[in-house]
Design a protein around this motif. Structure first.
Motif, PDB file in Angstrom:
ATOM      1  N   PRO A  87       0.836  -1.198   0.000  1.00 21.49           N
ATOM      2  CA  PRO A  87       0.000   0.000   0.000  1.00 21.49           C
ATOM      3  C   PRO A  87       0.869   1.245   0.000  1.00 21.49           C
ATOM      4  O   PRO A  87       1.936   1.268   0.614  1.00 21.49           O
ATOM      5  CB  PRO A  87      -0.813  -0.132   1.291  1.00 21.49           C
ATOM      6  N   HIS A  88       0.426   2.287  -0.705  1.00 24.11           N
ATOM      7  CA  HIS A  88       1.211   3.515  -0.776  1.00 24.11           C
ATOM      8  C   HIS A  88       1.277   4.216   0.573  1.00 24.11           C
ATOM      9  O   HIS A  88       2.239   4.911   0.864  1.00 24.11           O
ATOM     10  CB  HIS A  88       0.618   4.454  -1.832  1.00 24.11           C
ATOM     11  N   SER A  89       0.244   4.047   1.385  1.00 24.69           N
ATOM     12  CA  SER A  89       0.230   4.607   2.732  1.00 24.69           C
ATOM     13  C   SER A  89       0.145   3.455   3.732  1.00 24.69           C
ATOM     14  O   SER A  89      -0.599   2.498   3.511  1.00 24.69           O
ATOM     15  CB  SER A  89      -0.970   5.543   2.922  1.00 24.69           C
ATOM     16  N   PRO A  90       0.922   3.507   4.826  1.00 23.79           N
ATOM     17  CA  PRO A  90       0.894   2.422   5.824  1.00 23.79           C
ATOM     18  C   PRO A  90      -0.515   2.184   6.361  1.00 23.79           C
ATOM     19  O   PRO A  90      -1.269   3.118   6.602  1.00 23.79           O
ATOM     20  CB  PRO A  90       1.826   2.936   6.927  1.00 23.79           C
ATOM     21  N   ILE A  91      -0.856   0.922   6.537  1.00 24.42           N
ATOM     22  CA  ILE A  91      -2.155   0.549   7.090  1.00 24.42           C
ATOM     23  C   ILE A  91      -1.981   0.273   8.580  1.00 24.42           C
ATOM     24  O   ILE A  91      -1.177  -0.581   8.960  1.00 24.42           O
ATOM     25  CB  ILE A  91      -2.709  -0.703   6.393  1.00 24.42           C
ATOM     26  N   PRO A  92      -2.691   0.997   9.446  1.00 21.97           N
ATOM     27  CA  PRO A  92      -2.548   0.766  10.893  1.00 21.97           C
ATOM     28  C   PRO A  92      -2.856  -0.687  11.255  1.00 21.97           C
ATOM     29  O   PRO A  92      -3.914  -1.213  10.905  1.00 21.97           O
ATOM     30  CB  PRO A  92      -3.584   1.725  11.504  1.00 21.97           C
ATOM     31  N   LEU A  93      -1.925  -1.324  11.925  1.00 18.29           N
ATOM     32  CA  LEU A  93      -2.085  -2.730  12.286  1.00 18.29           C
ATOM     33  C   LEU A  93      -3.164  -2.889  13.353  1.00 18.29           C
ATOM     34  O   LEU A  93      -3.159  -2.185  14.365  1.00 18.29           O
ATOM     35  CB  LEU A  93      -0.757  -3.283  12.803  1.00 18.29           C
ATOM     36  N   GLU A  94      -4.074  -3.816  13.129  1.00 14.49           N
ATOM     37  CA  GLU A  94      -5.130  -4.115  14.093  1.00 14.49           C
ATOM     38  C   GLU A  94      -4.743  -5.389  14.849  1.00 14.49           C
ATOM     39  O   GLU A  94      -4.891  -6.498  14.334  1.00 14.49           O
ATOM     40  CB  GLU A  94      -6.473  -4.286  13.389  1.00 14.49           C
ATOM     41  N   TYR A 306       1.865  -9.815   9.288  1.00 17.08           N
ATOM     42  CA  TYR A 306       2.626  -9.613   8.050  1.00 17.08           C
ATOM     43  C   TYR A 306       1.677  -9.433   6.870  1.00 17.08           C
ATOM     44  O   TYR A 306       1.830  -8.502   6.065  1.00 17.08           O
ATOM     45  CB  TYR A 306       3.549 -10.809   7.824  1.00 17.08           C
ATOM     46  N   ARG A 307       0.693 -10.302   6.780  1.00 14.31           N
ATOM     47  CA  ARG A 307      -0.289 -10.204   5.705  1.00 14.31           C
ATOM     48  C   ARG A 307      -1.096  -8.909   5.803  1.00 14.31           C
ATOM     49  O   ARG A 307      -1.338  -8.228   4.805  1.00 14.31           O
ATOM     50  CB  ARG A 307      -1.244 -11.402   5.761  1.00 14.31           C
ATOM     51  N   PHE A 308      -1.508  -8.561   7.013  1.00  9.43           N
ATOM     52  CA  PHE A 308      -2.344  -7.374   7.221  1.00  9.43           C
ATOM     53  C   PHE A 308      -1.606  -6.116   6.785  1.00  9.43           C
ATOM     54  O   PHE A 308      -2.188  -5.228   6.150  1.00  9.43           O
ATOM     55  CB  PHE A 308      -2.738  -7.267   8.690  1.00  9.43           C
ATOM     56  N   GLN A 310       0.448  -5.800   4.510  1.00  6.89           N
ATOM     57  CA  GLN A 310       0.556  -5.758   3.052  1.00  6.89           C
ATOM     58  C   GLN A 310      -0.676  -5.160   2.389  1.00  6.89           C
ATOM     59  O   GLN A 310      -0.588  -4.655   1.269  1.00  6.89           O
ATOM     60  CB  GLN A 310       0.780  -7.166   2.489  1.00  6.89           C
ATOM     61  N   GLY A 311      -1.822  -5.213   3.057  1.00  8.08           N
ATOM     62  CA  GLY A 311      -3.026  -4.689   2.401  1.00  8.08           C
ATOM     63  C   GLY A 311      -4.286  -4.824   3.214  1.00  8.08           C
ATOM     64  O   GLY A 311      -5.372  -4.851   2.638  1.00  8.08           O
ATOM     65  N   GLY A 312      -4.165  -4.941   4.528  1.00 10.75           N
ATOM     66  CA  GLY A 312      -5.351  -5.026   5.371  1.00 10.75           C
ATOM     67  C   GLY A 312      -5.985  -6.408   5.330  1.00 10.75           C
ATOM     68  O   GLY A 312      -5.358  -7.393   4.909  1.00 10.75           O
ATOM     69  N   PRO A 313      -7.251  -6.496   5.720  1.00 12.99           N
ATOM     70  CA  PRO A 313      -7.948  -7.793   5.754  1.00 12.99           C
ATOM     71  C   PRO A 313      -8.021  -8.492   4.398  1.00 12.99           C
ATOM     72  O   PRO A 313      -8.192  -9.700   4.334  1.00 12.99           O
ATOM     73  CB  PRO A 313      -9.344  -7.424   6.257  1.00 12.99           C
ATOM     74  N   ASN A 314      -7.908  -7.709   3.303  1.00 16.44           N
ATOM     75  CA  ASN A 314      -7.971  -8.300   1.966  1.00 16.44           C
ATOM     76  C   ASN A 314      -6.872  -9.322   1.708  1.00 16.44           C
ATOM     77  O   ASN A 314      -6.983 -10.140   0.801  1.00 16.44           O
ATOM     78  CB  ASN A 314      -7.902  -7.205   0.885  1.00 16.44           C
ATOM     79  N   ARG A 315      -5.797  -9.249   2.483  1.00 14.29           N
ATOM     80  CA  ARG A 315      -4.671 -10.156   2.255  1.00 14.29           C
ATOM     81  C   ARG A 315      -4.801 -11.446   3.052  1.00 14.29           C
ATOM     82  O   ARG A 315      -3.908 -12.292   3.034  1.00 14.29           O
ATOM     83  CB  ARG A 315      -3.359  -9.459   2.635  1.00 14.29           C
ATOM     84  N   ILE A 316      -5.911 -11.603   3.760  1.00 16.31           N
ATOM     85  CA  ILE A 316      -6.124 -12.772   4.598  1.00 16.31           C
ATOM     86  C   ILE A 316      -7.478 -13.398   4.261  1.00 16.31           C
ATOM     87  O   ILE A 316      -8.444 -12.694   3.953  1.00 16.31           O
ATOM     88  CB  ILE A 316      -6.088 -12.387   6.105  1.00 16.31           C
ATOM     89  N   ASN A 317      -7.542 -14.703   4.322  1.00 22.25           N
ATOM     90  CA  ASN A 317      -8.821 -15.397   4.192  1.00 22.25           C
ATOM     91  C   ASN A 317      -9.550 -15.264   5.532  1.00 22.25           C
ATOM     92  O   ASN A 317      -9.365 -16.092   6.415  1.00 22.25           O
ATOM     93  CB  ASN A 317      -8.605 -16.870   3.843  1.00 22.25           C
ATOM     94  N   VAL A 318     -10.330 -14.193   5.666  1.00 26.75           N
ATOM     95  CA  VAL A 318     -10.936 -13.858   6.952  1.00 26.75           C
ATOM     96  C   VAL A 318     -11.998 -14.884   7.322  1.00 26.75           C
ATOM     97  O   VAL A 318     -12.937 -15.140   6.560  1.00 26.75           O
ATOM     98  CB  VAL A 318     -11.566 -12.439   6.910  1.00 26.75           C
TER      99      VAL A 318
END
Length: 320
Positions: A87-94, A306-308, A310-318
């Motif tokens: 992502p161009h801007s960091p995604i706050p880790l949840e 690590y996955r999160f 990279q692109g938030g929840p979209n990078r994980i099989n939630v």
């Protein structure tokens, strides 16, 4: 989200990023069908890439054109980030999300996880026995010292052999750890995870060794200077192994990738590590049964982070 005609946008097509182009040009491409509405787009101020069909101004222009490519069903899951992009801007880790998904994926794939752990520790146990037997045999050999008239154990040879086995053990541990990382990432992505993948990362082992040496040296230097710099280095560069396994990067490239990935999230990654320690301690308190749950949960939670990033929840099989 800036959708003014002259705003600058990027788009991803066939796995490659393009742009910037103006929003009006982006509208023209989607309305003509030149750019599918399932393509990912991004502009400054957005936290992650999203499908073009999630932007009303693009779907309206596409619907007005009878020759436009059909709009994807909004009921379908959103397209994830293209592999390799950040992502161009960091995604706050949840942190709560990562722990929750670590917990849920642990129970969803516990059979594979348990068998993976069994094989992992089984291999290390067998290696330990072989090492002890060889070292013990070597240490039991005595030579006669003509000057003193005594029999002495060749300690120098014993020490050298012990050092060789110590290095071999570290390499074997890294090799299996990289294989376990592959399994964890597959589980979180919703892909079929195979215990055999524990032995699948041989081609990347040299990169793993190089990155581990560099990482260890940086952490040691940081701790010698001051404790806090050492912790920062450990947190910011700590995802190098995942980067090597997933993207087949070299040692320096993997460390750089981890540094970029954790931008503005160092504190949250550190807090996740502390929480993982507390979970393991809770597992220890509840004895063996607790550890059989706690260890897989924190293992998957760390990889979920690590996955999160990279692109938030979209990078994980939630999992619900």
């Amino acid at each position: 989200m800036n959708t003014s005609p002259n705003s600058q946008w990027f788009y991803s097509e066939s796995g490659s990023q393009s742009g910037p182009i103006s929003f009006s040009e982006l509208q023209q491409r989607t309305s003509s069908g030149q750019l599918p509405l399932t393509s990912l787009v991004w502009t400054e101020g957005m936290t992650e890439w999203i499908p073009a069909n999630a932007i009303p101004e693009l779907t309206k222009t596409a619907s007005a054109n009878p020759y436009a490519a059909p709009i994807s069903d909004p009921a379908l899951p959103q397209t994830t980030l293209v592999e390799g992009e950040l992502p161009h801007s960091p995604i706050p880790l949840e942190i709560g999300f990562c722990i929750s998904q670590g917990w849920k994926h642990t129970f969803a794939s516990y059979g594979t996880i348990f068998l993976t752990g069994l094989v992992y520790f089984g291999v290390m146990f067998v290696f330990g026995i072989i090492s002890s037997l060889i070292n013990g045999t070597e240490g039991s050999e005595f030579v006669f010292n003509e000057q003193t008239g005594e029999f002495r154990s060749p300690q120098s040879g014993y020490s050298a052999l012990t050092g060789i086995f110590s290095i071999a053990e570290q390499i074997l541990t890294l090799f299996l750890s990289m294989g376990a990382t592959k399994i964890a990432l597959d589980i979180l992505a919703g892909q079929q995870a195979n215990v055999g993948d524990l032995f699948s990362q041989g081609s990347k082992l040299l990169s793993g060794i190089g990155a581990s040496i560099l990482f260890g040296l940086m952490v040691v230097v940081g701790l010698i200077l001051l404790i806090i710099p050492g912790i920062i280095v450990a947190v910011r560069f700590g995802y190098y192994q995942q980067a090597i396994v997933e993207k087949n990067l070299g040692p320096i490239e993997a460390l750089k990738y981890s540094w970029r990935l954790t931008q503005d999230n160092g504190l949250m990654v550190f807090c996740l590590g502390l929480l993982n320690i507390l979970i393991v301690i809770a597992g220890v308190i509840t004895l063996v049964f607790g550890l059989l749950i706690a260890i897989p949960v924190v293992w998957l939670a760390s990889h979920a982070a690590y996955r999160f990033l990279q692109g938030g929840p979209n990078r994980i099989n939630v999992l619900p």
